[in-house]
Write a protein that holds these residues in place. Structure first.
Motif, short mmCIF file in Angstrom:
data_model
loop_
_atom_site.label_atom_id
_atom_site.label_comp_id
_atom_site.label_asym_id
_atom_site.label_seq_id
_atom_site.Cartn_x
_atom_site.Cartn_y
_atom_site.Cartn_z
N VAL A 61 -1.04 6.41 7.95
CA VAL A 61 -2.17 5.49 7.86
C VAL A 61 -3.30 6.20 7.12
O VAL A 61 -3.77 7.25 7.54
N PHE A 62 -3.73 5.60 6.01
CA PHE A 62 -4.72 6.22 5.14
C PHE A 62 -6.00 6.60 5.88
O PHE A 62 -6.53 7.70 5.71
N HIS A 63 -6.51 5.72 6.73
CA HIS A 63 -7.79 5.99 7.38
C HIS A 63 -7.65 6.68 8.73
O HIS A 63 -8.64 6.87 9.44
N ASP A 64 -6.43 7.06 9.10
CA ASP A 64 -6.20 7.80 10.34
C ASP A 64 -5.93 9.26 9.96
O ASP A 64 -4.85 9.60 9.49
N LEU A 65 -6.93 10.12 10.16
CA LEU A 65 -6.81 11.50 9.70
C LEU A 65 -5.65 12.23 10.35
O LEU A 65 -5.07 13.14 9.77
N GLU A 66 -5.29 11.84 11.58
CA GLU A 66 -4.19 12.52 12.26
C GLU A 66 -2.85 12.25 11.59
O GLU A 66 -1.93 13.06 11.67
N ASN A 67 -2.73 11.10 10.93
CA ASN A 67 -1.46 10.73 10.31
C ASN A 67 -1.52 10.68 8.79
O ASN A 67 -0.56 10.27 8.16
N SER A 68 -2.64 11.07 8.20
CA SER A 68 -2.83 10.88 6.76
C SER A 68 -1.97 11.79 5.91
O SER A 68 -1.77 11.54 4.73
N GLY A 69 -1.42 12.87 6.49
CA GLY A 69 -0.63 13.79 5.69
C GLY A 69 0.87 13.61 5.83
O GLY A 69 1.65 14.25 5.13
N GLU A 70 1.30 12.77 6.75
CA GLU A 70 2.72 12.61 6.98
C GLU A 70 3.40 11.80 5.88
O GLU A 70 2.79 10.96 5.24
N SER A 71 4.69 12.07 5.66
CA SER A 71 5.47 11.28 4.72
C SER A 71 6.00 10.04 5.44
O SER A 71 6.62 10.14 6.50
N GLY A 72 5.75 8.89 4.85
CA GLY A 72 6.24 7.65 5.45
C GLY A 72 7.19 6.91 4.54
O GLY A 72 7.39 5.71 4.69
N SER A 73 7.78 7.64 3.58
CA SER A 73 8.58 6.99 2.55
C SER A 73 9.75 6.19 3.12
O SER A 73 9.96 5.03 2.77
N ASP A 74 10.53 6.81 4.01
CA ASP A 74 11.70 6.12 4.56
C ASP A 74 11.28 4.87 5.33
O ASP A 74 11.90 3.82 5.23
N ASN A 75 10.21 5.01 6.12
CA ASN A 75 9.71 3.86 6.88
C ASN A 75 9.23 2.76 5.96
O ASN A 75 9.49 1.57 6.19
N TYR A 76 8.50 3.14 4.91
CA TYR A 76 7.97 2.16 3.95
C TYR A 76 9.10 1.39 3.28
O TYR A 76 9.05 0.16 3.16
N PHE A 120 0.87 -1.17 0.00
CA PHE A 120 0.00 0.00 0.00
C PHE A 120 0.91 1.22 0.00
O PHE A 120 1.27 1.75 1.06
N ALA A 121 1.26 1.69 -1.19
CA ALA A 121 2.24 2.77 -1.30
C ALA A 121 1.69 4.10 -0.81
O ALA A 121 2.46 5.05 -0.64
N ASP A 122 0.38 4.17 -0.53
CA ASP A 122 -0.14 5.41 0.06
C ASP A 122 0.33 5.55 1.51
O ASP A 122 0.12 6.59 2.14
N GLU A 123 0.97 4.51 2.06
CA GLU A 123 1.59 4.63 3.38
C GLU A 123 3.01 5.15 3.27
O GLU A 123 3.67 5.40 4.28
N ALA A 124 3.48 5.31 2.02
CA ALA A 124 4.78 5.94 1.79
C ALA A 124 4.59 7.42 1.50
O ALA A 124 5.36 8.26 1.97
N ALA A 125 3.57 7.74 0.70
CA ALA A 125 3.35 9.13 0.30
C ALA A 125 1.91 9.34 -0.11
O ALA A 125 1.23 8.40 -0.53
N THR A 126 1.46 10.57 -0.02
CA THR A 126 0.09 10.91 -0.41
C THR A 126 -0.09 10.86 -1.92
O THR A 126 -1.04 10.28 -2.43
#
Length: 302
Positions: free
Chosen positions: A267-282, A6-12
């Motif tokens: 996390v796509f469905h968590d509005l608090e975290n939906s805008g953060e970049s998670g690329s490095d973690n992914y 789910f690459a949307d957990e890497a970037a919006t």
């Protein structure tokens, strides 16, 4: 065998999703959302833009991560049911454009408040509707992949097996998520006894029907009031029995996809975290899973 996620957990945006995928050297994305909008809800213009960028990068959408019949759609909600039908109709058209052969779907929000987890009234509502969704997929030549989540089929492995029997269609298959059982109550006895599911037990009872696997790992922590908190971890570091499940899959000749769903940063469905970049973690998550799989294969002599 192939890797995806789910690459949307890497970037919006699609550019960041493609970038993270290419950093891993992978050629697939399980596409769920672009700019926080599910793929089946994008405008035609935006969808065409996404298709063009994926094609230019040489990346395929191996699974359509829809919200059809998901945990946001409770049973007996006719509006939610109709919305699922309309979303699936749009998804099937877009899957043809993408040459995508499997869609992630669910079986509506589990009726957790009912005393009988196998409530006949609930099942009389859920079963024919999932059957209809699957028939739509069958007619389109694609598979409906049911994920064990906070839905009817995810209430226990017995619910999943009962759903498979009720749907009775070769276009219905299972997408097994290793992490979801950890934080879902086990309703296999027919009621809520306060016991959480065990990922390995769930997997072992449904594995013959699994064609695709989500890699997620998590452990539960409880505060002094008994409130639970889900702590998401790298694969193999939580209570999702990831290594044990992967070992059994490989030992038995599994050759399908492993899809990363870290839930650690974005996390796509968590509005608090939906805008953060998670690329490095992914990217790190994907690399750690590749190493876990390599270790499993080495120990099995494969």
């Amino acid at each position: 065998m192939f890797f995806t996620g789910f690459a949307d957990e890497a970037a919006t945006g699609i550019d960041g999703q493609i970038e993270a995928t290419l950093k891993l050297g992978w050629k697939n994305i399980e596409c769920r959302s672009i700019d926080n909008v599910n793929l089946h809800d994008l405008t035609e213009e935006k969808f065409e833009e996404v298709c063009g960028k994926l094609a230019d990068a040489g990346i395929a959408v191996n699974c359509f991560g829809s919200t059809v019949a998901n945990w946001q759609r409770p049973v007996f909600d006719e509006a939610g049911w109709q919305l699922s039908v309309e979303q699936l109709k749009r998804a099937l058209v877009r899957m043809k454009k993408l040459d995508c052969k499997i869609i992630r779907g669910m079986s509506f929000l589990g009726a957790y408040e009912r005393p009988d987890a196998f409530d006949p009234e609930v099942e009389a509502w859920v079963f024919p509707r999932v059957r209809e969704l699957v028939k739509m997929c069958e007619d389109a030549g694609v598979m409906y992949g049911h994920e064990n989540c906070r839905n009817y089929g995810g209430m226990s492995y017995k619910h999943t097996l009962k759903l498979i029997e009720a749907v009775d269609n070769p276009a219905f298959t299972l997408i097994f998520d290793t992490g979801n059982p950890v934080f879902n109550i086990d309703h296999s006895s027919g009621k809520n006894e306060g016991k959480y599911q065990n990922s390995l037990e769930f997997y072992s009872n449904v594995k013959e029907f699994i064609s695709y696997v989500h890699i997620k790992d998590v452990r539960l922590e409880f505060d002094e009031k008994g409130e639970k908190k889900e702590i998401y971890t790298f694969p193999g570091e939580g209570n999702g029995c990831v290594k044990e499940i992967v070992t059994d899959l490989i030992a038995n000749g599994y050759d399908g996809g492993f899809s990363m769903e870290p839930h650690m940063v974005r996390v796509f469905h968590d509005l608090e975290n939906s805008g953060e970049s998670g690329s490095d973690n992914y990217v790190e998550y994907g690399k750690r899973f590749e190493q876990l799989l390599a270790d499993v294969k080495s120990k099995l002599g494969k």
